[in-house]
Design a protein around this motif. Structure first.
Motif, PDB file in Angstrom:
ATOM      1  N   ALA A   1       0.194   5.125   1.558  1.00 25.65           N
ATOM      2  CA  ALA A   1      -0.743   5.622   2.616  1.00 25.65           C
ATOM      3  C   ALA A   1      -0.098   6.890   3.073  1.00 25.65           C
ATOM      4  CB  ALA A   1      -0.863   4.574   3.781  1.00 25.65           C
TER       5      ALA A   1
ATOM      6  N   LEU B   1      -3.289   9.929  -4.367  1.00 26.30           N
ATOM      7  CA  LEU B   1      -2.845  10.220  -2.936  1.00 26.30           C
ATOM      8  C   LEU B   1      -2.592  11.746  -2.907  1.00 26.30           C
ATOM      9  CD1 LEU B   1      -2.559   9.350   0.091  1.00 26.30           C
ATOM     10  CD2 LEU B   1      -0.282   8.613  -0.446  1.00 26.30           C
TER      11      LEU B   1
ATOM     12  N   ASN C   1      -9.728   4.992  -2.544  1.00 27.98           N
ATOM     13  CA  ASN C   1      -8.906   4.488  -1.339  1.00 27.98           C
ATOM     14  C   ASN C   1      -9.575   3.622  -0.697  1.00 27.98           C
ATOM     15  OD1 ASN C   1     -10.665   6.406  -0.469  1.00 27.98           O
ATOM     16  ND2 ASN C   1      -9.785   6.408   1.519  1.00 27.98           N
TER      17      ASN C   1
ATOM     18  N   TYR D   1      -4.088   3.795  -0.148  1.00 27.02           N
ATOM     19  CA  TYR D   1      -4.334   3.196  -1.691  1.00 27.02           C
ATOM     20  C   TYR D   1      -3.538   1.853  -1.658  1.00 27.02           C
ATOM     21  CZ  TYR D   1      -6.493   7.702  -2.902  1.00 27.02           C
ATOM     22  OH  TYR D   1      -7.287   8.665  -2.844  1.00 27.02           O
TER      23      TYR D   1
ATOM     24  N   CYS E   1       0.872  -1.196   0.116  1.00 29.52           N
ATOM     25  CA  CYS E   1       0.077   0.002   0.054  1.00 29.52           C
ATOM     26  C   CYS E   1       0.912   1.173  -0.055  1.00 29.52           C
ATOM     27  CB  CYS E   1      -0.698   0.125   1.288  1.00 29.52           C
ATOM     28  SG  CYS E   1      -1.886  -1.393   1.389  1.00 29.52           S
TER      29      CYS E   1
END
Ligand code: ADP
Length: 425
Positions: free
Chosen positions: A163, A206, A383, A185, A161
């Motif tokens: 983040a 993001l 997300n 994500y 991920c």
């Protein structure tokens, strides 16, 4: 006494600006406390007298600016004192960043605080430096945003991920970053080469969301960001570093422990006068981790997601019908047959294509992300709420059993599959 084990209590006196470097034993935890003086672990001050328990394999340092006495209880793999550390240079960077935050706060028109990106090879201390900068800032009342782009060894959530999360308090030396609603994500793989386009797309998503959040929040805008990156610095890895600098509008680039990367970045970023590129020394305390260890710690991170760092969480086992869940895969799916394509087009798969996955035994032991997407075509740009872990597939009854951190219905029926698997041990 009375436990049957020999006492392993011992005290270590630390001179000013030195640190005690510890690798906890492989099978037993270590207890440690600050007896007197002041000391910190990666930027977070130790509370006086309180015993802290560090799990097996943990690698860390207790640093003191003015001198301290530490008491330990338990065995370690190694522990030694070092008086040569790059901490003064790190805290100097912090002071400069702090100045910029104050400037941002004071000026009504340009209220953007520093956006720091930490780059360097694996095991150069990137995560550790990010953590110190965040904790020092939080200690002074800032709320910097931590962005973790490391899909291999991320410190915010499960591997695979990218983040982000606001850091409001110095990071807990044992528990790490609190999992309070991070923005996550799901990339689904632990190496970016699996799908570079997807990685870039998620970084962009993001960044856009954070940009939007900053617009409405002067405090976090002035506090800025600290962005941790992957240790992949060659070839595509280098390209992804440039992509991240660009996408997040980073204005401070900290290069750890690599002369070549530093000079490459300094040259290529010369054209951007508002971007400062700084070289910092790698700490001699950073422990090199083998790829096997890295893999183990990934597996441990997944375990931690479901069970907590001290086995203090109890995940729920749930059963769903095949027909209740919709699993998707991004990119890499079966290629379109040449006959279905316009003449001259190459039958390459679209890296951002979202394709449904049939539920079968292949899903066993897979970690799936629960997407916030309302429709399948929003999966790449959405997300994720969290993860589930598939523990059984019953083809006859068409039922799927999975572990989830919470009981009850999933926040969405859209699940995303990558190559992330886990063998519960
Ligand atoms: P990177 O993010 O560059 O891969 P890390 O910051 O994760 O590197 O550091 C690698 C390991 O070394 C981590 O386990 C970390 O806790 C440990 N470590 C870092 N600095 C020190 C230090 N000064 N003393 C002891 N261990 C350290």
């Amino acid at each position: 006494g009375g436990t049957g084990t020999a006492s392993t209590l011992r005290q270590v006196k630390l001179e000013k600006e030195s640190e005690l470097r510890i690798e906890v034993a492989n099978d037993t935890p270590l207890r440690l406390r600050l007896l007197n003086g002041t000391a910190e672990i990666f930027g977070t001050e130790l509370p006086p007298q309180i015993w802290l328990t560090f799990p097996p394999h943990f690698k860390f340092a207790v640093f003191t600016w003015y001198g301290a006495t530490i008491e330990m209880d338990g065995t370690t793999e190694t522990d030694y004192t070092a008086d040569e550390t790059p901490m003064v240079s790190y805290v100097n960077v912090h002071a400069v960043l702090d100045g910029r935050r104050n400037q941002a706060k004071a000026s009504p028109e340009s209220s953007q605080g520093p956006r720091v990106i930490v780059v360097g090879p694996t095991d150069s201390g990137k995560s550790t430096l990010s953590r110190m900068l965040l904790s020092w800032a939080a200690k002074q009342g800032w709320k910097p945003t931590f962005v973790d782009l490391d899909i291999g060894q991320g410190s915010i959530t499960a591997p695979g991920c990218i983040a982000a999360t606001p850091i409001e308090l110095p990071i807990d030396p044992v528990e790490g970053i609190s999992l309070d609603m991070p923005l996550v994500y799901f990339y689904g793989h632990t190496t970016p080469s699996q799908n570079v386009d997807l990685y870039k797309a998620l970084v962009k998503e993001l960044a856009q969301i954070l940009e939007r959040q900053f617009t409405g929040n002067a405090e976090s805008r002035a506090s800025g960001m600290v962005i941790n990156t992957m240790g992949w610095i060659e070839g595509v890895g280098y390209e992804l570093i440039l992509h991240a600098i660009d996408t997040f509008n980073a204005n401070v680039v900290l290069v750890l422990g690599q002369e070549k990367l530093f000079s490459m970045l300094r040259d290529v970023l010369k054209s951007k006068p508002n971007v400062d590129v700084l070289k910092l020394q790698k700490s001699g305390g950073v422990v090199s981790r083998s790829s096997k260890f890295r893999q183990k710690s990934r597996s441990y991170r997944i375990r931690e997601y479901f069970y907590g760092i001290a086995n203090d969480l109890s995940p729920h086992s749930n059963i769903a019908n095949f027909s209740d869940l919709f699993v998707y895969r991004i990119g890499g799916g079966p290629q379109a047959p040449r006959s279905a394509l316009p003449i001259g087009a190459d039958p390459v798969a679209n890296p951002l294509r979202v394709a449904p996955v049939n539920i079968d035994r292949d899903l066993l032991h897979v970690v799936l992300a629960v997407s916030y997407a309302q429709e399948p075509d929003q999966i790449v740009s959405s997300n994720v709420a969290g993860f589930i872990y598939v523990t059984d597939i019953d083809l006859q009854r068409r039922k799927i059993t999975y572990l989830s951190p919470t009981a009850g219905e999933l926040p969405s029926k859209y699940l995303v599959m990558g190559t992330l698997t886990w063998l519960e041990t």
